[in-house]
Design an enzyme around this catalytic site. Structure first.
Site, PDB file in Angstrom:
ATOM      1  N   ALA A  22      -6.231  -5.449  60.831  1.00  0.00           N
ATOM      2  CA  ALA A  22      -5.608  -6.660  61.358  1.00  0.00           C
ATOM      3  C   ALA A  22      -6.133  -7.942  60.710  1.00  0.00           C
ATOM      4  O   ALA A  22      -5.414  -8.946  60.643  1.00  0.00           O
ATOM      5  CB  ALA A  22      -5.801  -6.721  62.873  1.00  0.00           C
ATOM      6  N   GLN A 100      -3.683   0.061  58.694  1.00  0.00           N
ATOM      7  CA  GLN A 100      -3.557   0.342  60.126  1.00  0.00           C
ATOM      8  C   GLN A 100      -2.551  -0.611  60.758  1.00  0.00           C
ATOM      9  O   GLN A 100      -2.226  -0.488  61.921  1.00  0.00           O
ATOM     10  CB  GLN A 100      -4.903   0.129  60.827  1.00  0.00           C
ATOM     11  N   HIS A 151      -0.480   3.674  61.216  1.00  0.00           N
ATOM     12  CA  HIS A 151      -0.116   3.509  62.633  1.00  0.00           C
ATOM     13  C   HIS A 151       1.364   3.217  62.826  1.00  0.00           C
ATOM     14  O   HIS A 151       1.775   2.788  63.903  1.00  0.00           O
ATOM     15  CB  HIS A 151      -0.966   2.400  63.272  1.00  0.00           C
ATOM     16  N   CYS A 162      16.987  12.038  69.072  1.00  0.00           N
ATOM     17  CA  CYS A 162      17.655  12.354  67.793  1.00  0.00           C
ATOM     18  C   CYS A 162      16.854  11.888  66.583  1.00  0.00           C
ATOM     19  O   CYS A 162      17.184  12.244  65.452  1.00  0.00           O
ATOM     20  CB  CYS A 162      19.068  11.780  67.758  1.00  0.00           C
ATOM     21  N   CYS A 184      19.093   5.029  73.038  1.00  0.00           N
ATOM     22  CA  CYS A 184      19.921   5.283  71.858  1.00  0.00           C
ATOM     23  C   CYS A 184      21.326   5.693  72.323  1.00  0.00           C
ATOM     24  O   CYS A 184      21.497   6.088  73.475  1.00  0.00           O
ATOM     25  CB  CYS A 184      19.259   6.436  71.112  1.00  0.00           C
ATOM     26  N   ASN A 249     -14.907  -8.314  55.031  1.00  0.00           N
ATOM     27  CA  ASN A 249     -14.620  -8.566  56.446  1.00  0.00           C
ATOM     28  C   ASN A 249     -15.489  -9.707  56.945  1.00  0.00           C
ATOM     29  O   ASN A 249     -16.617  -9.872  56.490  1.00  0.00           O
ATOM     30  CB  ASN A 249     -14.926  -7.292  57.258  1.00  0.00           C
ATOM     31  N   VAL A 267     -10.291 -13.145  53.926  1.00  0.00           N
ATOM     32  CA  VAL A 267      -9.537 -12.345  52.944  1.00  0.00           C
ATOM     33  C   VAL A 267      -8.698 -13.199  51.997  1.00  0.00           C
ATOM     34  O   VAL A 267      -8.489 -12.809  50.849  1.00  0.00           O
ATOM     35  CB  VAL A 267      -8.597 -11.327  53.641  1.00  0.00           C
TER      36      VAL A 267
END
Ligand code: OAD
Length: 280
Positions: A22, A100, A151, A162, A184, A249, A267
């Protein structure tokens, strides 16, 4: 510095695998889970289990509408960190991205970077596109970084009967308007196309992630607290086969002890610089 060392490792490695959480999407405005204003500070994890989806789909969906709004309610775009990874992929420097995250941002960044490069090639080469697939293997050049969404993807829902997949937004709108749970046309109940707590990750995906970690010469864990499985073990799997393990991190993680290089920075600062250093 440490990032230069990491870039050297990435440059000389044959197989580089990035593993994200995340934290890489936080600068895009998608909330993380375990930080102070994280999702699990505002919502009770226990309400989003597979068991509850099965036994109380109405209640599950009612709460899930709120969670979806909290996580993905605002427009959000890939940021400089997603783009740096996508460009490393385009340059042939990245074998796979394992994520993830369910926000779909790695896929969108790859698309954007690919489109831009195609346009640039077109300008240079006239109508001919240099990214076109030449060897008939179905993959276009520079686009063969595998993307494994461990995930799932919350921008889709899937019918539990279906198996048909749909774009999530209209289904969530229906649920918000009172269709609980949304169904659905076959009559089956839709489920967000994500792995819920108490649900197994698809075996094939998990096996592929493990073998990529094993095959990697450089394994970069980026923006993840590395506390839930399989995140908690993948860096160890990589380290056990002598890959160089780098962790980027903001906070300490329980895998820092197996990492060769730990880089504590945002990041969006670290990855564009890493990409530049690798490309030098
Ligand atoms: P977490 O919220 O647990 O961890 C996010 C990490 O990113 C934290 O350690 C932050 O310090 C770091 N971080 C935040 N912003 C950053 C930035 N700008 N630059 C660098 N680092 C930053 O999220 P995950 O590790 O992804 O599972 O959580 C793993 C899983 O737990 C999720 O996929 C979700 C959750 O329960 C499911 O929903 C199945």
């Amino acid at each position: 510095d440490d990032l230069e060392r990491l870039a050297d490792e990435v440059r000389t490695a044959e197989t580089v695998v990035a593993f994200t959480g995340a934290g890489i999407s936080a600068p895009s405005g998608v909330p993380t889970f375990r930080d102070d204003d994280g999702v699990w500070e505002k919502f009770d994890e226990g309400q989003f289990t597979y068991g509850r989806f099965r036994s109380d789909p109405e209640g599950f969906w009612d709460d899930r509408v709120d969670l979806q709004r909290e996580m993905f309610g605002d427009d959000y775009e890939p940021n400089a960190a997603h783009r740096a990874l996508a460009e490393m992929g385009l340059d042939g420097d990245l074998e796979a991205i394992l994520t993830q995250n369910t926000d779909g941002l790695h896929g969108r960044a790859a698309e954007a970077v690919r489109d831009e490069s195609r346009r640039t090639e077109e300008v240079h080469d006239g109508a001919e596109s240099a990214v076109e697939d030449g060897d008939g293997d179905g993959r276009t050049n520079g686009t063969d970084t595998a993307l494994l969404e461990l995930h799932g993807n919350a921008q889709r829902v899937r019918c539990t009967d279906c198996g048909k997949r749909r774009t999530a937004d209209p289904i969530f709108e229906r649920a918000a308007d009172g269709a609980l749970p949304p169904t659905c046309e076959c009559g089956g109940v839709f489920k967000p196309d994500v792995v819920l707590f108490g649900e197994q990750l698809p075996r094939a995906v998990l096996q592929r992630a493990r073998s990529l970690a094993r095959e990697s010469d450089a394994f970069l864990a980026i923006g993840s607290s590395l506390v839930v499985e399989p995140a908690a073990s993948l860096p160890r799997v990589a380290a056990s086969t002598d890959a160089t393990v780098g962790i980027i991190n903001l906070e300490e993680t329980p895998c820092d002890d197996v990492a060769d290089i730990v880089y504590r920075e945002d990041v969006t600062e670290a990855l564009p610089r890493l990409q530049d250093l690798v490309a030098e």
